[in-house]
Design a protein around this motif. Structure first.
Motif, PDB file in Angstrom:
ATOM      1  N   ILE A  29     -23.633  -7.429 -37.620  1.00 38.95           N
ATOM      2  CA  ILE A  29     -23.610  -8.652 -37.317  1.00 38.95           C
ATOM      3  C   ILE A  29     -22.165  -9.205 -36.656  1.00 38.95           C
ATOM      4  O   ILE A  29     -22.010  -9.706 -35.620  1.00 38.95           O
ATOM      5  CB  ILE A  29     -24.072  -9.574 -38.059  1.00 38.95           C
ATOM      6  N   LEU A  30     -21.108  -8.968 -37.320  1.00 35.22           N
ATOM      7  CA  LEU A  30     -19.957  -9.270 -37.220  1.00 35.22           C
ATOM      8  C   LEU A  30     -19.356  -8.589 -35.816  1.00 35.22           C
ATOM      9  O   LEU A  30     -18.733  -8.871 -35.125  1.00 35.22           O
ATOM     10  CB  LEU A  30     -18.896  -8.958 -38.138  1.00 35.22           C
ATOM     11  N   ARG A  31     -19.527  -7.083 -35.987  1.00 38.07           N
ATOM     12  CA  ARG A  31     -19.202  -6.508 -34.732  1.00 38.07           C
ATOM     13  C   ARG A  31     -19.944  -6.990 -33.525  1.00 38.07           C
ATOM     14  O   ARG A  31     -19.446  -6.938 -32.366  1.00 38.07           O
ATOM     15  CB  ARG A  31     -19.531  -4.981 -34.770  1.00 38.07           C
ATOM     16  N   LYS A  32     -21.332  -7.305 -33.506  1.00 39.26           N
ATOM     17  CA  LYS A  32     -21.909  -7.927 -32.348  1.00 39.26           C
ATOM     18  C   LYS A  32     -21.331  -9.028 -32.035  1.00 39.26           C
ATOM     19  O   LYS A  32     -21.015  -9.611 -30.758  1.00 39.26           O
ATOM     20  CB  LYS A  32     -23.326  -7.922 -32.765  1.00 39.26           C
ATOM     21  N   GLU A  33     -20.860 -10.169 -32.909  1.00 38.04           N
ATOM     22  CA  GLU A  33     -20.262 -11.430 -32.700  1.00 38.04           C
ATOM     23  C   GLU A  33     -19.022 -11.103 -31.846  1.00 38.04           C
ATOM     24  O   GLU A  33     -18.944 -11.915 -31.042  1.00 38.04           O
ATOM     25  CB  GLU A  33     -20.187 -12.040 -33.854  1.00 38.04           C
ATOM     26  N   ARG A  34     -18.255 -10.135 -32.403  1.00 37.90           N
ATOM     27  CA  ARG A  34     -17.000  -9.957 -31.755  1.00 37.90           C
ATOM     28  C   ARG A  34     -17.280  -9.545 -30.240  1.00 37.90           C
ATOM     29  O   ARG A  34     -16.632  -9.761 -29.322  1.00 37.90           O
ATOM     30  CB  ARG A  34     -16.305  -8.836 -32.366  1.00 37.90           C
ATOM     31  N   LYS A  35     -18.205  -8.752 -30.139  1.00 36.36           N
ATOM     32  CA  LYS A  35     -18.648  -8.326 -28.588  1.00 36.36           C
ATOM     33  C   LYS A  35     -18.826  -9.543 -27.550  1.00 36.36           C
ATOM     34  O   LYS A  35     -18.325  -9.309 -26.738  1.00 36.36           O
ATOM     35  CB  LYS A  35     -19.527  -7.063 -28.591  1.00 36.36           C
ATOM     36  N   PHE A  36     -19.721 -10.212 -28.146  1.00 37.09           N
ATOM     37  CA  PHE A  36     -20.304 -11.457 -27.700  1.00 37.09           C
ATOM     38  C   PHE A  36     -19.110 -12.269 -27.341  1.00 37.09           C
ATOM     39  O   PHE A  36     -18.990 -12.756 -26.183  1.00 37.09           O
ATOM     40  CB  PHE A  36     -21.310 -12.158 -28.460  1.00 37.09           C
ATOM     41  N   ILE A  37     -18.094 -12.524 -28.305  1.00 35.56           N
ATOM     42  CA  ILE A  37     -17.079 -13.287 -27.914  1.00 35.56           C
ATOM     43  C   ILE A  37     -16.185 -12.883 -27.139  1.00 35.56           C
ATOM     44  O   ILE A  37     -15.582 -13.375 -25.851  1.00 35.56           O
ATOM     45  CB  ILE A  37     -16.175 -13.463 -29.127  1.00 35.56           C
ATOM     46  N   GLU A  38     -16.180 -11.601 -26.722  1.00 38.44           N
ATOM     47  CA  GLU A  38     -15.173 -10.784 -25.914  1.00 38.44           C
ATOM     48  C   GLU A  38     -15.844 -10.882 -24.273  1.00 38.44           C
ATOM     49  O   GLU A  38     -14.967 -11.031 -23.530  1.00 38.44           O
ATOM     50  CB  GLU A  38     -15.089  -9.433 -26.094  1.00 38.44           C
ATOM     51  N   LYS A  39     -17.190 -10.896 -24.395  1.00 37.72           N
ATOM     52  CA  LYS A  39     -17.884 -10.995 -23.187  1.00 37.72           C
ATOM     53  C   LYS A  39     -17.735 -12.352 -22.504  1.00 37.72           C
ATOM     54  O   LYS A  39     -17.750 -12.436 -21.225  1.00 37.72           O
ATOM     55  CB  LYS A  39     -19.300 -10.695 -23.150  1.00 37.72           C
ATOM     56  N   ARG A  40     -17.624 -13.385 -23.491  1.00 32.85           N
ATOM     57  CA  ARG A  40     -17.459 -14.670 -22.967  1.00 32.85           C
ATOM     58  C   ARG A  40     -16.307 -15.051 -22.392  1.00 32.85           C
ATOM     59  O   ARG A  40     -16.046 -15.976 -21.530  1.00 32.85           O
ATOM     60  CB  ARG A  40     -17.837 -15.902 -24.086  1.00 32.85           C
TER      61      ARG A  40
END
Length: 77
Positions: A29-40
């Protein structure tokens, strides 16, 4: 409850976990959240930037400053 207090409570609960599977799921979940933040953080080019890049690419092509797809493929084989 403010954000800092929530973080502290979360970490305390996390430290109590004994299940490797639960920890793995939280890590994912933490990895996915980091990727999501980077995309934003992605900022698209402006129309002017895109036009300049197209002009540069056309100039490079006209002045033979490019590699063919077969040259690129050969480089990475």
């Amino acid at each position: 409850m403010d954000l800092e207090a929530r973080k502290i409570e979360f970490v305390q609960e996390f430290l109590k976990l004994q299940s490797e599977e639960a920890i793995s799921r939280l890590e994912e979940i933490l990895r996915k959240e980091r990727k999501f933040i980077e995309k934003r953080k992605f900022k698209p080019m402006t129309q002017d930037q895109l036009s300049k890049r197209i002009e540069q690419s056309e100039s490079d092509f006209q002045n033979n400053r490019f590699k063919s797809s077969s040259e690129l493929l050969a480089k990475y084989k």
